[in-house]
Scaffold this active site. Structure first.
Site, short mmCIF file in Angstrom:
data_model
loop_
_atom_site.label_atom_id
_atom_site.label_comp_id
_atom_site.label_asym_id
_atom_site.label_seq_id
_atom_site.Cartn_x
_atom_site.Cartn_y
_atom_site.Cartn_z
N GLN A 1 20.21 46.16 -16.28
CA GLN A 1 19.19 47.05 -15.73
C GLN A 1 18.18 46.22 -14.93
OE1 GLN A 1 16.89 48.74 -18.89
NE2 GLN A 1 16.06 50.39 -17.65
N SER B 1 12.47 45.78 -14.20
CA SER B 1 11.21 45.03 -14.27
C SER B 1 11.15 43.91 -13.24
CB SER B 1 11.04 44.41 -15.66
OG SER B 1 11.14 45.39 -16.65
N SER C 1 18.11 41.68 -19.36
CA SER C 1 19.06 41.41 -20.44
C SER C 1 20.47 41.50 -19.89
CB SER C 1 18.91 42.44 -21.56
OG SER C 1 17.57 42.51 -21.96
N GLU D 1 16.78 55.51 -22.60
CA GLU D 1 16.62 54.18 -23.18
C GLU D 1 15.89 54.29 -24.51
OE1 GLU D 1 14.47 51.48 -20.60
OE2 GLU D 1 15.11 49.75 -21.81
N GLU E 1 2.21 50.41 -26.61
CA GLU E 1 0.98 50.97 -26.01
C GLU E 1 1.35 52.09 -25.02
OE1 GLU E 1 1.54 47.70 -26.35
OE2 GLU E 1 0.04 47.28 -27.88
#
Ligand SMILES: Cc1cc2nc3c(=O)[nH]c(=O)nc-3n(C[C@H](O)[C@H](O)[C@H](O)COP(=O)(O)OP(=O)(O)OC[C@H]3O[C@@H](n4cnc5c(N)ncnc54)[C@H](O)[C@@H]3O)c2cc1C
Lengths: 370, 392
Positions: free
Chosen positions: B111, B114, B146, B229, B362
């Site tokens: 994926q 990020s 990953s 996810e 968060e």
């Protein structure tokens, strides 16, 4: 796996109970009731019991009940928790009725199922499942009872007391009419304004034996376990009200030029509370389902539900007071009624610590030997 | 289709493909073709268009017959994130090209979301994709990827229009990890190993046929990936005492000499929390099967992270002197994250990532507060500015 959702019938029952409570039991009325001399709203109780048949849900039809199950009774407990309703449902429809259903003598059941009379299981509200059979009351050869019991919930308005007592043959369960001579039921000032307690004294009170040594201990245990399991649903209802009311308030209340609910420090606290409430719903449903089906997993399900829901309801009520600020500390705002009920419920029928320790035995996680 | 029917289908399938004598990959391919891979997918794409709830029945029947599984741990991103996104937004060609080898594990996915400047604020991403004939040319850098070192394909989001606000102007692609413009560098992490990577994209050519969804609407497509996810991370069905709590409980039972009163109380609390989380997950799945999808995916992921961290920390303490040791600091590039194949110290350190990967705790709390509880959003200064004018 058991069914953790609510059936359509259960949802219908919920909405009729909620409608009734919305009309007859707003927080202002609960508060006013607490300050009057009447410990309970008996008109509300009669509507619940007679119109909705709530008192006899778990009673088989042959005894005048609805022949439903403890899953439905749990839904009623949720709704009663949501409105901290001052009715003797836990004492009569849950604890006493469950004990009677496990006794050979069943002639008291129809009146209880109908809500015409209420009964109470005469043990301290703090008694947990697994407790030793109480020895505070003795029965003499004629079946007359002598002894003392403290902090019995729902006893003030009860028509019949189911008293665990020890006689020459061992443990027994006796029925005592509230009008019997030698019986004293004295109100205590209780932390929970909406579920008053009483101390009970018996001085040679005539009584009728309902169960002997072969069934009385099991009947008592079944009642305590059922009470503890369904109390989790009440605790869920309390937590739900506290969370919902607090969220609604924080959407409206503005400080620093914006709604308080837009501050992340507050959002995160409420998100965590919501998460635990979601868990409480699953745990309480599982306990109700396991009790209803007399599953071998029932004791474990009850321990899990009580340990989780008992602590959660208190936390939700404490957050409710805190996040309402000054208003939360006032007598007028209903938050305190919920905090008091939640804190008393945490002790009722076993504390979270008690239920966690019970779990240790049930799942083979023993403590250190010292 | 009922439970009875599906059992008949599975038994007929097993009669034709004996797991004892069939090659593993052949078996998995045949299972896909029979529609028993994910029964709720459409016919021809590994499914039967049947209720999702029946999958458990299929898995149980096949496991009982000794059938090989497709090792979901190794192909987690493909199964959990790429597949539902391709199913929802892919063209017919894309679905038939990608889903089968994805499910059998022949092709591993990663994926590429990020970036160094876009983590929680993923929509701020700056990797550029520029239209060039019947394809796109991509330049940029991704991070924390990953399995980039084992992946054959990647799901990728890139900026195709810098002149509009950040949530628009993003497009979603399927990226070929064997493209010469792709460089994967291991990033060693807290555990010593390198499970994730930096990925540099230089002049990577992606055919337009590998675009998922409309140009400029990649953010909406990415939402499907991100929601899946969270469910994939936190939503698996586990038995009582499954997962990390089972490891600790087992040690507790086997090693009475390690027990203290304080650890006992903490263990009971954690056991209880794990059981409540298990029941919550079960209730969530029951809700899904009767079509009441809730936002509990985020909740389960949050609960899972908290619990994994609590339990793994407890385990290290319980082990006392042994807990001071670590099994292996060698820098490796593992194919899968295997909590149970390693020791307590590893579990403790790796679990720290559970509250960061797949959306931090968060961010999940913000999602719950705003989408579930309906609390107002924080005031935002960046929402309507064109991406190229954002402070970075
Ligand atoms: C083990 C692991 C594997 C990963 N695998 C992949 C992968 O395969 N593919 C991929 O694309 N990404 C992957 N990631 C990346 C992961 O999605 C990001 O790390 C994550 O989204 C957080 O972004 P960040 O690291 O930039 O932290 P930041 O966004 O910089 O956050 C730093 C801290 O600030 C907090 N924070 C940020 N925004 C807010 C806010 N609005 N309010 C309150 N707090 C806030 C965060 O919660 C965090 O605590 C992986 C991460 C880990 C740890």
């Amino acid at each position: 796996m058991s069914d953790l959702l609510y059936s359509e019938i259960e949802e219908e029952l919920r909405s009729s109970v909620r409608d009734l409570l919305t009309d007859h039991c707003p927080p202002s009325a609960v508060l006013a009731g607490c300050e009057s001399r009447e410990p309970y709203d008996l008109a509300l109780w009669r509507s619940l019991a007679a119109e909705l048949g709530a008192a006899g849900l778990q009673v088989p039809e042959e005894y005048g009940g609805a022949g439903a199950s403890l899953r439905e009774t749990a839904v009623v407990m949720e709704e009663l928790g949501r409105s901290v309703a001052p009715v003797p449902f836990l004492g009569s429809a849950v604890l006493a009725t469950t004990a009677l259903l496990a006794c050979p003598a069943s002639d008291l059941l129809p009146a209880l199922a109908e809500g015409a009379r209420t009964a109470v299981l005469a043990v301290p509200l703090s008694t947990a499942p697994g407790a030793a059979f109480p020895s505070g009351v003795r029965a003499d050869g004629n079946g007359a009872l002598t002894g003392r019991l403290t902090s019995v919930a729902d006893a003030l308005t009860a028509d019949v007391l189911l008293v665990p007592a020890v006689d020459a043959d061992g443990p027994g369960l006796y029925a005592v009419e509230a009008s019997a001579t030698g019986l004293g039921v004295v109100r205590r000032t209780s932390l929970d304004l909406t579920r008053p307690l009483a101390d009970v004294t018996l001085e040679g009170v005539p009584a009728r034996k309902l169960a002997g040594a072969d069934t009385a201990p099991a009947a008592l245990e079944r009642a305590l376990l059922t009470g503890a399991g369904l109390l989790a649903s009440e605790q869920l209802g309390i937590a739900e009200w506290c969370l919902g009311t607090t969220v609604a308030y924080l959407k409206e209340r503005k400080q620093f030029g914006r709604a308080l609910g837009s501050f992340q420090a507050i959002k995160h606290r409420l998100a965590d509370l919501w998460l635990e409430t979601v868990g409480a719903r699953a745990a309480a449903r599982y306990a109700a389902d396991a009790l209803a089906g007399e599953s071998p997993d029932a004791a474990l399900a009850v321990a899990v539900a009580q340990a989780h829901c008992g602590a959660l309801a208190v936390r939700a009520a404490e957050e409710c007071v805190q996040l309402h600020g000054g208003i939360g500390m006032t007598w007028e705002h209903p938050a305190h009624l919920y905090l008091k009920r939640a804190k008393a419920d945490q002790i009722a029928l076993g504390t979270p610590g008690h239920h966690r320790n019970a779990l240790a035995g049930l799942v083979d996680l023993p403590g250190p030997v010292d | 289709m009922s439970e009875m029917d599906i059992r008949t289908v599975v038994r007929a399938f097993l009669a034709e493909h004996d797991p004892a004598t069939t090659d593993r990959l052949d078996f998995l391919r045949a299972r896909f073709d029979a529609g028993l891979a994910w029964v709720h997918f459409p016919v021809g794409l590994g499914g039967l268009g049947a209720p999702r709830a029946l999958q458990a029945e299929v898995d149980a029947e096949l496991a009982a017959a000794g059938a090989p599984d497709n090792d979901p741990r190794r192909i987690g991103i493909g199964l959990g994130m790429a597949a539902p996104t391709i199913l929802r937004f892919g063209t017919e060609e894309q679905k038939s090209r990608f889903l089968r080898p994805l499910w059998t594990g022949e092709e591993v996915w990663c994926q590429l979301f990020s970036e160094p400047g876009a983590g929680s604020d993923l929509a701020a991403l700056g990797t550029r994709a520029v239209r060039d004939g019947d394809g796109w040319v991509v330049d940029g850098q991704k991070v924390w990827t990953s399995s980039a070192h084992t992946a054959r394909w990647a799901i990728l989001i890139a900026r195709t229009d810098p002149d509009v606000p950040k949530h628009r102007g993003i497009t979603y692609f399927i990226c070929d990890m064997t493209d010469p413009g792709i460089e994967v560098r291991p990033l060693r992490q807290i555990t010593g190993e390198a499970e994730f990577n930096e990925v540099f994209l230089t002049g990577v050519r992606i055919p337009d046929a590998h675009r998922l969804g409309a140009v400029g609407e990649g953010w909406q497509v990415a939402q499907t990936t991100l929601n899946n996810e969270r469910v994939a991370i936190g939503g698996q069905a586990i038995p009582r005492e499954g997962g990390m709590v089972g490891v600790v409980a087992d040690t507790w039972r086997r090693r009475p000499e390690l027990r203290t009163h304080e650890l006992h109380q903490r263990l009971l609390k954690a056991w209880l929390e794990a059981e409540v989380a298990r029941l919550t997950g079960e209730r969530l799945r029951q809700q899904l099967t009767v079509g009441q999808p809730g936002p509990e995916g985020a909740a389960m992921k949050l609960a899972f992270a908290r619990l994994a961290q609590e339990l793994s920390g407890l385990e290290v303490e319980l082990l006392g002197e042994e807990g001071l040791a670590y099994d292996d600091w060698t820098m490796t590039r593992p194919e899968i994250v295997d909590f149970n194949g390693r020791e307590a110290g590893y579990r403790y350190l790796r679990a720290k990532g559970n509250s960061i990967e797949g959306g931090t705790s968060e961010i999940l709390r913000n999602i719950i507060a705003e989408r579930v509880l309906g609390l107002p959003a924080e005031p935002r200064t960046d929402k309507d500015l064109p991406w190229k004018e954002l402070a970075r």
